[in-house]
Structures are given as C-alpha cells and as structure tokens.
Design a protein around this motif. Structure first.
Motif, PDB file in Angstrom:
ATOM      1  N   ILE A   1       0.846  -1.332   0.067  1.00  0.00           N
ATOM      2  CA  ILE A   1      -0.040  -0.245   0.211  1.00  0.00           C
ATOM      3  C   ILE A   1       0.951   1.490  -0.014  1.00  0.00           C
ATOM      4  CG2 ILE A   1      -1.600   1.153   1.473  1.00  0.00           C
ATOM      5  CD1 ILE A   1      -2.878  -1.235   2.459  1.00  0.00           C
ATOM      6  N   VAL A   2       1.709   1.279   1.056  1.00  0.00           N
ATOM      7  CA  VAL A   2       2.938   2.323   0.878  1.00  0.00           C
ATOM      8  C   VAL A   2       3.436   2.609  -0.334  1.00  0.00           C
ATOM      9  CG1 VAL A   2       4.717   3.383   1.937  1.00  0.00           C
ATOM     10  CG2 VAL A   2       3.193   2.223   3.405  1.00  0.00           C
ATOM     11  N   GLY A   3       3.814   1.639  -1.040  1.00  0.00           N
ATOM     12  CA  GLY A   3       4.606   1.754  -2.405  1.00  0.00           C
ATOM     13  C   GLY A   3       3.627   2.194  -3.404  1.00  0.00           C
ATOM     14  N   ASN A   4       2.363   1.942  -3.450  1.00  0.00           N
ATOM     15  CA  ASN A   4       1.395   2.281  -4.454  1.00  0.00           C
ATOM     16  C   ASN A   4       1.085   3.813  -4.000  1.00  0.00           C
ATOM     17  OD1 ASN A   4      -0.634  -0.901  -4.475  1.00  0.00           O
ATOM     18  ND2 ASN A   4       1.043  -0.113  -5.840  1.00  0.00           N
ATOM     19  N   ALA A   5       0.746   3.972  -2.749  1.00  0.00           N
ATOM     20  CA  ALA A   5       0.515   5.352  -2.493  1.00  0.00           C
ATOM     21  C   ALA A   5       1.685   6.237  -2.903  1.00  0.00           C
ATOM     22  CB  ALA A   5       0.108   5.527  -0.940  1.00  0.00           C
ATOM     23  N   THR A   6       2.656   6.066  -2.568  1.00  0.00           N
ATOM     24  CA  THR A   6       3.916   7.015  -3.012  1.00  0.00           C
ATOM     25  C   THR A   6       3.934   7.126  -4.499  1.00  0.00           C
ATOM     26  OG1 THR A   6       5.184   5.947  -1.003  1.00  0.00           O
ATOM     27  CG2 THR A   6       6.307   7.160  -2.605  1.00  0.00           C
ATOM     28  N   ALA A   7       3.813   6.073  -5.314  1.00  0.00           N
ATOM     29  CA  ALA A   7       3.596   6.273  -6.823  1.00  0.00           C
ATOM     30  C   ALA A   7       2.573   7.144  -7.209  1.00  0.00           C
ATOM     31  CB  ALA A   7       3.738   4.909  -7.400  1.00  0.00           C
ATOM     32  N   THR A   8       1.532   6.961  -6.440  1.00  0.00           N
ATOM     33  CA  THR A   8       0.221   7.695  -7.022  1.00  0.00           C
ATOM     34  C   THR A   8       0.445   9.220  -6.892  1.00  0.00           C
ATOM     35  OG1 THR A   8      -1.289   5.768  -6.301  1.00  0.00           O
ATOM     36  CG2 THR A   8      -2.279   7.994  -6.249  1.00  0.00           C
ATOM     37  N   LEU A   9       0.975   9.567  -5.662  1.00  0.00           N
ATOM     38  CA  LEU A   9       1.397  10.953  -5.330  1.00  0.00           C
ATOM     39  C   LEU A   9       2.394  11.390  -6.293  1.00  0.00           C
ATOM     40  CD1 LEU A   9       1.431  11.080  -1.615  1.00  0.00           C
ATOM     41  CD2 LEU A   9      -0.485  11.744  -2.909  1.00  0.00           C
ATOM     42  N   LEU A  10       3.366  10.734  -6.753  1.00  0.00           N
ATOM     43  CA  LEU A  10       4.422  11.110  -7.520  1.00  0.00           C
ATOM     44  C   LEU A  10       3.921  11.354  -9.004  1.00  0.00           C
ATOM     45  CD1 LEU A  10       7.350   9.409  -6.193  1.00  0.00           C
ATOM     46  CD2 LEU A  10       6.865  11.687  -6.088  1.00  0.00           C
ATOM     47  N   MET A  11       2.854  10.525  -9.393  1.00  0.00           N
ATOM     48  CA  MET A  11       2.361  10.486 -10.502  1.00  0.00           C
ATOM     49  C   MET A  11       2.262  11.392 -11.300  1.00  0.00           C
ATOM     50  SD  MET A  11       2.403   7.511 -12.642  1.00  0.00           S
ATOM     51  CE  MET A  11       2.253   6.151 -11.502  1.00  0.00           C
ATOM     52  N   ILE A  12       1.484  12.650 -10.595  1.00  0.00           N
ATOM     53  CA  ILE A  12       1.088  13.877 -11.026  1.00  0.00           C
ATOM     54  C   ILE A  12       2.295  14.680 -11.496  1.00  0.00           C
ATOM     55  CG2 ILE A  12      -0.261  15.712 -10.335  1.00  0.00           C
ATOM     56  CD1 ILE A  12      -1.490  14.301  -8.019  1.00  0.00           C
ATOM     57  N   ARG A  13       3.254  14.472 -10.821  1.00  0.00           N
ATOM     58  CA  ARG A  13       4.405  15.482 -11.412  1.00  0.00           C
ATOM     59  C   ARG A  13       5.629  14.697 -12.158  1.00  0.00           C
ATOM     60  NH1 ARG A  13       3.110  20.590 -11.344  1.00  0.00           N
ATOM     61  NH2 ARG A  13       1.650  21.334  -9.543  1.00  0.00           N
ATOM     62  N   VAL A  14       5.641  13.341 -11.669  1.00  0.00           N
ATOM     63  CA  VAL A  14       6.851  12.666 -12.452  1.00  0.00           C
ATOM     64  C   VAL A  14       6.452  11.860 -13.487  1.00  0.00           C
ATOM     65  CG1 VAL A  14       8.663  10.971 -11.695  1.00  0.00           C
ATOM     66  CG2 VAL A  14       7.927  12.743  -9.945  1.00  0.00           C
ATOM     67  N   GLY A  15       7.207  11.499 -14.406  1.00  0.00           N
ATOM     68  CA  GLY A  15       6.848  10.744 -15.594  1.00  0.00           C
ATOM     69  C   GLY A  15       7.096   9.297 -15.330  1.00  0.00           C
ATOM     70  N   ARG A  16       6.255   8.397 -16.244  1.00  0.00           N
ATOM     71  CA  ARG A  16       6.403   7.157 -16.150  1.00  0.00           C
ATOM     72  C   ARG A  16       7.733   6.550 -16.094  1.00  0.00           C
ATOM     73  NH1 ARG A  16       1.710   9.496 -15.804  1.00  0.00           N
ATOM     74  NH2 ARG A  16       0.031   8.847 -17.067  1.00  0.00           N
ATOM     75  N   ARG A  17       8.514   6.918 -17.082  1.00  0.00           N
ATOM     76  CA  ARG A  17       9.971   6.274 -17.172  1.00  0.00           C
ATOM     77  C   ARG A  17      10.821   6.697 -15.895  1.00  0.00           C
ATOM     78  NH1 ARG A  17      12.254   4.967 -21.605  1.00  0.00           N
ATOM     79  NH2 ARG A  17      14.272   5.988 -21.147  1.00  0.00           N
ATOM     80  N   PRO A  18      10.835   7.512 -15.353  1.00  0.00           N
ATOM     81  CA  PRO A  18      11.673   7.660 -13.995  1.00  0.00           C
ATOM     82  C   PRO A  18      10.983   6.691 -13.079  1.00  0.00           C
ATOM     83  CG  PRO A  18      11.436   9.971 -14.878  1.00  0.00           C
ATOM     84  CD  PRO A  18      10.407   9.278 -15.711  1.00  0.00           C
ATOM     85  N   LEU A  19       9.696   6.666 -12.810  1.00  0.00           N
ATOM     86  CA  LEU A  19       9.300   5.751 -11.655  1.00  0.00           C
ATOM     87  C   LEU A  19       9.594   4.218 -12.252  1.00  0.00           C
ATOM     88  CD1 LEU A  19       5.699   7.343 -11.072  1.00  0.00           C
ATOM     89  CD2 LEU A  19       7.848   7.077  -9.631  1.00  0.00           C
ATOM     90  N   ALA A  20       9.625   4.108 -13.338  1.00  0.00           N
ATOM     91  CA  ALA A  20       9.843   2.580 -13.911  1.00  0.00           C
ATOM     92  C   ALA A  20      11.245   2.212 -13.641  1.00  0.00           C
ATOM     93  CB  ALA A  20       9.393   2.158 -15.531  1.00  0.00           C
ATOM     94  N   LEU A  21      12.200   3.100 -14.069  1.00  0.00           N
ATOM     95  CA  LEU A  21      13.515   2.708 -13.851  1.00  0.00           C
ATOM     96  C   LEU A  21      14.117   2.691 -12.637  1.00  0.00           C
ATOM     97  CD1 LEU A  21      15.000   5.115 -16.701  1.00  0.00           C
ATOM     98  CD2 LEU A  21      14.751   2.599 -16.834  1.00  0.00           C
ATOM     99  N   ILE A  22      13.650   3.480 -11.603  1.00  0.00           N
ATOM    100  CA  ILE A  22      13.890   3.712 -10.151  1.00  0.00           C
ATOM    101  C   ILE A  22      13.247   2.355  -9.571  1.00  0.00           C
ATOM    102  CG2 ILE A  22      13.313   4.522  -7.930  1.00  0.00           C
ATOM    103  CD1 ILE A  22      13.403   7.202  -9.373  1.00  0.00           C
ATOM    104  N   SER A  23      12.014   1.825 -10.096  1.00  0.00           N
ATOM    105  CA  SER A  23      11.378   0.707  -9.494  1.00  0.00           C
ATOM    106  C   SER A  23      12.184  -0.711 -10.119  1.00  0.00           C
ATOM    107  CB  SER A  23      10.088   0.325 -10.080  1.00  0.00           C
ATOM    108  OG  SER A  23       9.569  -0.644  -9.726  1.00  0.00           O
ATOM    109  N   GLY A  24      12.696  -0.746 -11.238  1.00  0.00           N
ATOM    110  CA  GLY A  24      13.357  -1.824 -11.814  1.00  0.00           C
ATOM    111  C   GLY A  24      14.809  -1.975 -11.265  1.00  0.00           C
ATOM    112  N   VAL A  25      15.569  -0.724 -11.105  1.00  0.00           N
ATOM    113  CA  VAL A  25      16.813  -0.964 -10.553  1.00  0.00           C
ATOM    114  C   VAL A  25      16.779  -1.470  -8.781  1.00  0.00           C
ATOM    115  CG1 VAL A  25      18.923   0.298  -9.351  1.00  0.00           C
ATOM    116  CG2 VAL A  25      17.926   0.701 -11.602  1.00  0.00           C
TER     117      VAL A  25
END
Length: 518
Positions: A332-356
């Motif tokens: 839940i915490v991970g999903n909520a963090t991404a949800t808040l960042l999704m408004i400002r941060v692009g999909r690619r940065p989130l995907a690359l940070i997640s993958g690493v």
C-alpha cells in the motif's frame, strides 16, 4: 453549432490539441472525484479477490480444516483461479468494445460476487474449485474493463493518479483480506470478501460511459452528455470541442468500415506499425514481469515467507502470517507513494527507479539466502532478509506494478484498445497460471534463493528494456500518445527531439483536415 459542418469544427480540433498540449484547461474536479470514488470500491474488491488465495490455502491445508486439501490440490486451485483469467480478459476485451466499458465492468462485478458465493458455500473441493475459477474469470474481466474506463474518463494530467489510486486501493484490499484471513476462519473471511464484491457494483451507477466509446459507436447525444458531465457546468464549449475532435478522429475509420473492403482494411490496419509498436512494447513489459516475481508472491505470499524463514534463523524469525500482513502494508505504501508522484513525475523515471530497486533487492536477498543455507552463515535475526523482502515488495509496488496496468490502456490505439488490452491480459494470465501451477516444482529445483535470483535477473532484463523502449506518457492525451506511435522510431531513445505539443498539433490538424476534405 452543427458538429458535422467541417468548416465549423476544423478550428475546434486545433483548439483541443492546443488546449490539451498547453495543459491550461482541466475537466471538472467534481466529475474526476466521482470517477475516482466510484472506482475505489471496485479496486478494493479486485484486491481482496487477488489476495484471497494466499491466506485461504494455508488454512485449508491445516489438519483441523473443515475442508482439507493437499499440496497438489492447492496448486490446482490457484492455477485455475489465475488460469481462468485469459478467457475473462479475451471475452471482456471484446465485450467492452461492443457493449461499453461501464456496462461490462458492472456485469463482471456481479459475476465476481457469484464466484465468491460458491466459495463461501463450498462443502466439497469441486465446488470450491468452481467458485475460485469463476472468481478468476470475472476478476480479469473487471481488470480489463476498469482499466480502460478509468483511462478514458480521467483528465490527461491526472490519468496516472486516477488509475494508480485505484491500484492503491486494490493493495488495501489485499491487506484487508490478508489480515482477515490471518485472524478469522477462512469461511468467515470469504463471506466478508463476497459482501464487498456485491457492494462494489453500486458506485458504478454514478459515473458516465466513456465518451470515446460512445462517439465511435455513433451515439453522439450520449457522448455529448458524457463530455458535459466530465467538463462540468459552464464548460459546454470545451465539451463540444472534444466531441468534434472525437468525431473527426473516427471519421476516416468509419468511412473505411462502410466500404466493401472495410473488413480487409481493418485487418490490415491492425498490422500497421502504429498499432503493433505499442502492442508489443506493453506486451513484453507485462509478460516479463511475471518472472520478476510480484504475481507469484501475491498468490504464494505466506508460503514464500515461510521458506525464507526456514532458510534463516527460524526460532528468532517473525511468523510468516504476520509478515504477510506487513508485506501487504508495504504494498500500500509503495502504491500510495507512486500515486502521489504520478502527477508530477513521468512514467519512465518511476519505472527505472522501480526496476533498479527490485533487481538489487532480489539479487541481494538471493545471495543472503545462499549464504544462510549453503555456508550456514547466520545473521543473528531475520532483520536483513525481512528488510530485503520489504524493499522487493515496495519497489514493485512503487513502479512496475502500477505502470503495467496504467500504460496498457494509455498506449493502445482507440479502435483496438479493448481487444489489445484483453489480449495482453489474456496471455499474461495464461503464463501466470502455468507458472503458479508449477510453483512447487520450481521451488524444489531452484530452492528459495534460486527463486529470488530468477526474479532479480528477470527484472534486470525488464529494466534494460524499459530504458530503451518504454515511452513517456505523463501529461499527454490519449490522442497525443497514439500520434507518437505514428513516428518511424521504435525505441524511445531514438525518438525525434522536437517539441511534442508542436508536433502533435501539426500532425493531428493535418490528419483531421485531410479526413474532412475527402
């Protein structure tokens, strides 16, 4: 204003592109809150269904269970539950293109309730299997219809936020059923889950049908009402411009379907590069993640945590059921963090940070488990393995888990969106169902450390793929995303560097003007 008068609405198309590209106008806040609120309970329902098997099957295997099942039977129950998904995805993807997104989502939730009811009333294993199979079938149909509906109703700027908050509430559903399944008898927990399935039908009456789908079906009055609802009072001009834009984009497609070669042209259209590029990019992005471990962990959370505990200091380790609740909360915490960042941060940065993050945590956990099992090295407690497992789940929830669901609906072309989403979900569920069926064999051959090494290597491959191929869609309309795939490049890193809004405005206006002049 007569919408079919080309001289009247050629400028409107330019206005829509300019308005969306410059992000100066947003849909009505109240309608967006309604869309999100209506989808939240459906998300909780989906999550409770998804997480139910992880806590149900250990209870059924207990010696004092009222309905005892052995290890082989549990693998069949899980694989049937996941394996029924392909048919649900394929049928659901076709049905939402023919009968509408909201209507099929409504019917799928009713089917989910019927499957849950069979589980609650089951006195024999065949009835339990039937209930979980029906539940898996309609759960996948819910996922397909809800993803497309949320994508098409959400404001472009907040589309990521809208879909991701639904996913977050899905994780809340997973944690809720994990907690209830740990504390209560399995049948009582199943009744609570089934009640939520039934309640999730009610909020769907509050939202409108997708205006994109209505316009493609020629139901222009309903599409106009839907757009007016989305834009809110006093925004009739924006609603009319959007409707004109939808009509113009579908104009050439409708003209082809009316010709004597319409069917053959439609088939050839599917095999064009602008359709195949997003289809295969998202197809691979979704399928490889099955081997990154999140889906396997979701269905076998308690068993995997037990194996991690057995590989380390078992006496000083945390109980696997309580650990499963912690992992649900981390999700839940991970999903909520991404949800808040999704408004400002692009999909690619989130995907690359997640993958690493997933790669590092999974490979490190695999090495630690090897040291514990082979060289008998003890770290004194389970804090290290627990921390690495928490990071593994958090990074999954932070990016990959969100984006696979969000970007399927975002990237597929409008006229094949339902079929493409259904097909991708279908193949994913087939592969996941087969993987879950052979989970115990996989675990016996690789052991728990080998399983996490496989997760880490798979995620490394996925991260490299994301860097080169996955496009950035944050803040763009579905039409702008569709226009990106008309470019000759396949890899994102080789795209044209010109301004996106200028390119989209010029290309969209040219296409629409050409279509109207024919």
């Amino acid at each position: 204003m007569e919408l079919r008068d080309s001289s009247a609405y050629k400028p409107t198309v330019e206005n829509v592109v300019e308005r969306e590209g410059n992000k100066t106008a947003r849909r009505d806040f109240r309608s967006q809150v309604t869309v999100v609120s209506a989808c939240l309970l459906v998300g909780i329902s989906f999550g409770m269904s998804l997480g139910h098997s992880a806590v149900l099957l250990p209870r059924l295997q207990a010696a004092n269970s009222s309905l005892y099942v052995d290890e082989d039977t549990t693998s069949w129950i899980i694989s049937l539950n996941a394996g029924a998904g392909p048919l649900g995805c394929l049928i659901g993807g076709t049905m939402i293109d023919h009968w509408g997104r909201r209507k099929i989502c409504f019917l799928a939730n009713i089917g989910l309730f019927l499957g849950g009811l069979l589980v609650c009333l089951a006195q024999r294993v065949p009835m339990l299997m039937s209930g979980k199979t029906i539940e898996g079938f309609f759960r996948s149909m819910v996922a397909t219809s809800l993803t497309v509906l949320a994508d098409e109703l959400a404001d472009p700027k907040f589309r990521g936020f809208t879909v991701c908050i639904v996913i977050t509430f899905g994780s809340i559903g997973v944690m809720a059923i994990t907690s209830l399944g740990t504390l209560w008898p399995w049948r009582r927990a199943a009744w609570v889950t089934t009640t939520v399935f039934l309640l999730s039908v009610l909020p769907l009456v509050l939202v409108s049908e997708s205006p994109s789908w209505l316009a493609r079906k020629g139901r222009l009055e309903e599409a106009a009402r839907s757009l007016k609802w989305l834009w809110g009072p006093g925004r009739e001009m924006e609603a009319e411009e959007d409707l004109a834009f939808l009509i113009s984009r579908n104009n050439s497609t409708h003209r082809q379907s009316r010709s004597h070669q319409g069917f053959l042209k439609s088939c050839r259209e599917f095999f064009t590069s602008r359709i195949l590029k997003p289809f295969f990019i998202l197809h691979f992005f979704n399928t490889i993640q099955i081997f990154c471990g999140f889906g396997i962990f979701t269905f076998y959370a308690v068993d995997i945590l037990l194996k991690i505990r057995e590989a380390g200091d078992k006496e000083n380790s945390m109980d696997e059921n309580f650990s499963a609740v912690i992992m649900s909360f981390v999700r839940i915490v991970g999903n909520a963090t991404a949800t808040l960042l999704m408004i400002r941060v692009g999909r690619r940065p989130l995907a690359l940070i997640s993958g690493v993050g997933i790669t590092m945590s999974a490979l490190t956990l695999g090495v630690v488990l090897i040291l514990q099992s082979i060289q008998n090295i003890s770290f004194g407690s389970d804090w290290l393995t627990l921390t690495l497992t928490v990071l593994f789940i958090w990074f999954h929830s932070f990016g990959f888990n969100q984006l696979t669901i969000l970007m399927i609906g975002e990237t597929q072309a409008a006229h094949v969106r339902g079929f493409a989403c259904g097909y991708i979900y279908t193949i994913n569920d087939i592969v996941l169902g087969g993987t879950l069926k052979f989970y115990h064999s996989l675990l016996r051959n690789l052991q728990i450390h080998g399983l996490f090494l496989m997760f880490g290597i798979s995620c490394l491959i996925c991260t490299i793929f994301v860097y080169f191929f996955l496009p950035e869609t944050q803040g763009r309309t579905l039409e702008q995303i569709e226009d990106y795939f008309r470019q000759p490049n396949v890899m994102w890193v080789t795209r044209k560097k010109s301004t996106q809004s200028e390119r989209t405005c010029e290309q969209s206006t040219t296409e629409v003007t050409t279509a109207l002049d024919k």
